[in-house]
Structure formats: C-alpha cells, structure tokens
Design an enzyme around this catalytic site. Structure first.
Site, PDB file in Angstrom:
ATOM      1  N   GLY A  62       4.217 -12.137 -30.127  1.00 12.15           N
ATOM      2  CA  GLY A  62       4.927 -12.110 -28.852  1.00 12.15           C
ATOM      3  C   GLY A  62       5.765 -13.344 -28.654  1.00 12.15           C
ATOM      4  N   CYS A  84      -3.616  -4.022 -15.140  1.00 12.87           N
ATOM      5  CA  CYS A  84      -2.892  -3.793 -13.898  1.00 12.87           C
ATOM      6  C   CYS A  84      -3.896  -3.581 -12.772  1.00 12.87           C
ATOM      7  CB  CYS A  84      -2.035  -2.524 -13.988  1.00 12.87           C
ATOM      8  SG  CYS A  84      -0.866  -2.541 -15.321  1.00 12.87           S
ATOM      9  N   GLY A 123      -0.745 -16.047 -29.409  1.00 15.77           N
ATOM     10  CA  GLY A 123      -0.353 -17.316 -30.002  1.00 15.77           C
ATOM     11  C   GLY A 123      -0.168 -17.319 -31.504  1.00 15.77           C
ATOM     12  N   ILE A 134      -5.527  -9.900 -27.494  1.00 15.21           N
ATOM     13  CA  ILE A 134      -5.703  -9.824 -26.062  1.00 15.21           C
ATOM     14  C   ILE A 134      -4.350  -9.826 -25.343  1.00 15.21           C
ATOM     15  CG2 ILE A 134      -7.944 -11.011 -25.894  1.00 15.21           C
ATOM     16  CD1 ILE A 134      -6.402 -13.661 -25.448  1.00 15.21           C
ATOM     17  N   ILE A 136       6.284 -11.682 -14.823  1.00 15.74           N
ATOM     18  CA  ILE A 136       7.471 -10.826 -14.717  1.00 15.74           C
ATOM     19  C   ILE A 136       7.244  -9.767 -13.631  1.00 15.74           C
ATOM     20  CG2 ILE A 136       9.028  -9.250 -15.989  1.00 15.74           C
ATOM     21  CD1 ILE A 136       9.051 -12.110 -17.131  1.00 15.74           C
ATOM     22  N   GLY A 137       6.029  -9.293 -13.532  1.00 18.13           N
ATOM     23  CA  GLY A 137       5.736  -8.266 -12.530  1.00 18.13           C
ATOM     24  C   GLY A 137       6.113  -6.871 -12.981  1.00 18.13           C
TER      25      GLY A 137
HETATM   26  C1  LIG Z   1       7.496 -12.490 -21.039  1.00 18.03           C
HETATM   27  C2  LIG Z   1       6.288 -11.640 -21.391  1.00 18.03           C
HETATM   28  C3  LIG Z   1       6.245 -10.318 -20.942  1.00 18.03           C
HETATM   29  C4  LIG Z   1       5.140  -9.524 -21.264  1.00 18.03           C
HETATM   30  N1  LIG Z   1       5.122  -8.218 -20.846  1.00 18.03           N
HETATM   31  C5  LIG Z   1       4.079  -7.424 -21.189  1.00 18.03           C
HETATM   32  C6  LIG Z   1       4.065  -6.052 -20.808  1.00 18.03           C
HETATM   33  O1  LIG Z   1       4.970  -5.515 -20.173  1.00 18.03           O
HETATM   34  N2  LIG Z   1       2.978  -5.303 -21.193  1.00 18.03           N
HETATM   35  C7  LIG Z   1       1.942  -5.820 -21.924  1.00 18.03           C
HETATM   36  O2  LIG Z   1       1.005  -5.080 -22.260  1.00 18.03           O
HETATM   37  N3  LIG Z   1       1.955  -7.122 -22.308  1.00 18.03           N
HETATM   38  C8  LIG Z   1       2.993  -7.920 -21.960  1.00 18.03           C
HETATM   39  N4  LIG Z   1       2.994  -9.228 -22.367  1.00 18.03           N
HETATM   40  C9  LIG Z   1       1.874  -9.769 -23.168  1.00 18.03           C
HETATM   41  C10 LIG Z   1       2.233  -9.781 -24.662  1.00 18.03           C
HETATM   42  O3  LIG Z   1       2.485  -8.472 -25.123  1.00 18.03           O
HETATM   43  C11 LIG Z   1       1.095 -10.405 -25.521  1.00 18.03           C
HETATM   44  O4  LIG Z   1      -0.049  -9.576 -25.462  1.00 18.03           O
HETATM   45  C12 LIG Z   1       0.708 -11.806 -25.048  1.00 18.03           C
HETATM   46  O5  LIG Z   1       1.841 -12.551 -24.674  1.00 18.03           O
HETATM   47  C13 LIG Z   1      -0.093 -12.578 -26.104  1.00 18.03           C
HETATM   48  O6  LIG Z   1       0.621 -12.729 -27.306  1.00 18.03           O
HETATM   49  P1  LIG Z   1       1.576 -14.013 -27.642  1.00 18.03           P
HETATM   50  O7  LIG Z   1       0.795 -15.246 -27.324  1.00 18.03           O
HETATM   51  O8  LIG Z   1       1.933 -13.841 -29.083  1.00 18.03           O
HETATM   52  O9  LIG Z   1       2.774 -13.868 -26.741  1.00 18.03           O
HETATM   53  C14 LIG Z   1       4.081 -10.058 -22.042  1.00 18.03           C
HETATM   54  C15 LIG Z   1       4.149 -11.385 -22.482  1.00 18.03           C
HETATM   55  C16 LIG Z   1       5.233 -12.178 -22.179  1.00 18.03           C
HETATM   56  C17 LIG Z   1       5.278 -13.596 -22.683  1.00 18.03           C
END
Ligand SMILES: Cc1cc2nc3c(=O)[nH]c(=O)nc-3n(C[C@H](O)[C@H](O)[C@H](O)COP(=O)(O)O)c2cc1C
Length: 316
Positions: free
Chosen positions: A265, A130, A244, A191, A71-72
């Site tokens: 997430g 970052c 996950g 993580i 996403i950036g």
């Molecule tokens: C679309 C998307 C945007 C994310 N944006 C951020 C963010 O802005 N800041 C952050 O700390 N993590 C961000 N993450 C990471 C998630 O908070 C999470 O740590 C990571 O996806 C692992 O969990 P999950 O497998 O349940 O998604 C983002 C993840 C996804 C998929």
C-alpha cells in the site's frame, strides 16, 4: 525456474503481490511507471452503496515511518461505479479485485452481489473496518458475530473468491479470523490500518480533519507481522499479509509468518516500482537457496512451533 505464483482459493495469481485497496486506484496512474503484468493483482478502492464525499481535510498526515489517513471512504457509489468505472478494468493484465464497504450487513450483500456479477472483477475483498449504523457505530471487524453475519451474507451471493479484510484494532484478531473462515471466506487480508492520531502543537488541534485516522507504512509492520503469525496459527485458509511492506526482506518475513500473498500500500506512494523490486528480491532469495516455490517458505516460522512454551504473548 522459480515459481512465484500463488492461489487464494480459486483465485490464481501469477505473482504474490497485490496492490492494497485505496493506495493504487485501478492501476491507471501507475501503468506508466511499471508493467502491470508483473504484479499479482490490484485491489480497488472500497465502494459503498451510496456516493461519499469523504471526511473533512486534511485527510493525510505524514508521521514517523508512516502516514495517517482518514479519507472517509470517498467513492462514487456502486451505481456510478458499475456504469462508468468497472468496464475500464477489462484490459488490466493482472487480477482486479473489487473491495466492498458497508454500513449495514445488508449493504455488504447488496454491493457484493452487484459487483461480483461483473466479469472484469476476479474476486471480492470485504472491508469490514466500517461502523455498523444499526449497532451504534460498532465496527463490523471488531465483533465476531457481525463479522460472521457479513461473511455469511456475502458468501451466499457469489461464488467468486472472497477475501475478508481484518482490522488490527481488536483484542483477539485470530478469533475474528476463525469466524470469517467458518462463515465461508476463501482468504483473509491481514491487516487494515491501525487507529491513531497526531496533534499540531502550534495550532493546538488534531492534524487530521477527522481527528482519528488509520496509521499505515513501516510504523505498523511489526504489528501486522504478529497479526499474520497469530491468524496463520488459527486458520486453514490463505492470508494476504500487509502493513508496511517496503522491501523484499519485509515480504519474506510475512511469508515466513504464514502469508500466502502480500499487499503493498503506502510503499507505492514513495516508490511506484516497489512491487517489482520486492518480487525480484524474493525471487533472488528463493534461487540462492535452491527453493522452487514460495510454498517452501510459507508459514515456516510457524512449523512445529517447538518453542510454544516460551510464547505467552508480550512481556510489556
Ligand atoms: C490513503 C489510504 C487509503 C486506503 N483506503 C482503503 C480502502 O478504501 N479500503 C481498504 O480496505 N483499505 C484501505 N486502506 C488500507 C490499505 O489497503 C492497507 O491495508 C493499509 O494501508 C496497510 O498497508 P500499507 O502499510 O502497506 O499501506 C487505505 C490506506 C491508505 C494509506
């Protein structure tokens, strides 16, 4: 009565489930699907000092058992955020946790101080995945000294609970975790996404506009679980396990590895009711075993570690 409440330092959560940063907005879109009073809290999208348009598209790519995102850090910047967004969070029936991202150590201090002053914000998550512009783009989370500097500075500007979010893209995550703890973190989020890519074989080019992205979803669960396990063995502060988690069983694995709470997430994208389903399943598991609270299982796969001699890292 089974007690599912947990504490992350001074932050009390009625349920052990946080909604992961960047995956839940501020809960607005989800409120028509689930009762937000039944989740522990929402971690907001990371906010930066200046507005960011984000990366070139495509920014999301489905992959086997997961997805890639780049996403950036698209966000309106801290000024707009404080003026227009934060007040909307006042009526959320769960904890609202701000997420701070920066490109210099100073950015983290500046944003944390301003965001943490707001009463709508219960705690701050520090997203250190970052690049640091002052050291040729090295990621804060990959350098123990940079991690220490960021956490010391953010700690000095607020008394609100600080959750430091670690990256799996390191050699020794436990060493970084110890630095964050010693610099004043109240809890650790373990993580963030795993660096990865995908290529379109017809177009002969990477599928993501940014080439590389972060892998999330079920594909990274075993990686996240080991990270939680190793961090739990190295620190005394609570861990928010994530990566996950889709089912009650997944969540239980993280609690047993040493997580005090979990974050959900990617699972929210396919099943908005996942947080409720997971809590119900965890409650059933505890009740069936006559366990009164999550404390009775937290880190229990770690206790004693009697087979430590067998644990010498991986075999590959
Ligand atoms: C679309 C998307 C945007 C994310 N944006 C951020 C963010 O802005 N800041 C952050 O700390 N993590 C961000 N993450 C990471 C998630 O908070 C999470 O740590 C990571 O996806 C692992 O969990 P999950 O497998 O349940 O998604 C983002 C993840 C996804 C998929």
């Amino acid at each position: 009565m089974t007690d599912l409440s947990v504490s992350l330092g001074k932050l009390q959560l009625a349920f052990p489930t946080l909604m992961a940063s960047g995956c839940y907005g501020s809960g607005e879109e989800y409120a028509s699907f689930i009762d937000l009073s039944q989740v522990g809290g929402i971690v907001l999208k990371s906010v930066t000092r200046w507005p960011r348009l984000g990366n070139a598209t495509p920014r999301l790519v489905p992959t086997p058992s997961g997805m890639l995102n780049a996403i950036g850090l698209q966000n309106p910047g801290i000024d707009w955020y404080l003026e227009h967004e934060v007040r909307k969070f006042a009526d959320r029936p769960c904890a609202i946790i701000g997420s701070v991202a920066g490109f210099s150590v100073d950015d983290y201090g500046y944003i944390t101080e301003r965001l943490a002053r707001r009463k709508e914000i219960a705690a701050i998550e520090v997203n250190i995945s970052c690049p640091n512009v002052a050291s040729e783009g090295e990621t804060f989370a990959c350098d123990p000294q940079l991690t220490k500097k960021v956490v010391e500075l953010t700690r000095s500007v607020t008394d609100k609970p600080l959750i430091v979010k670690l990256s799996p893209n390191v050699t020794d995550i436990a060493a970084i975790a110890v630095q964050a703890q010693d610099a004043g973190a109240d809890a650790l989020a373990v993580i963030n996404t795993v660096r990865a890519m995908s290529i379109d074989v017809d177009a002969w080019r990477p599928r993501l506009g940014n080439i590389a992205g972060g892998l999330s979803g079920a594909a990274i669960r075993p990686i996240a679980l080991l990270a939680v396990y190793e961090v739990a063995r190295a620190v005394r502060i609570p861990i928010v396990g994530q990566g996950g988690i889709e089912t009650p069983n997944d969540a239980l694995e993280f609690f047993l590895a040493g997580a005090t709470a979990i974050s959900i997430g990617t699972a929210n994208f396919t099943d908005p009711r996942a947080p409720l389903r997971i809590v119900e399943g965890v409650r059933d598991y505890l009740q069936q075993r006559n366990l009164k609270s999550l404390k009775e299982i937290t880190g229990k796969a770690n206790v004693g570690f009697s087979n430590a001699h067998q644990y010498e890292g991986d075999e590959g």
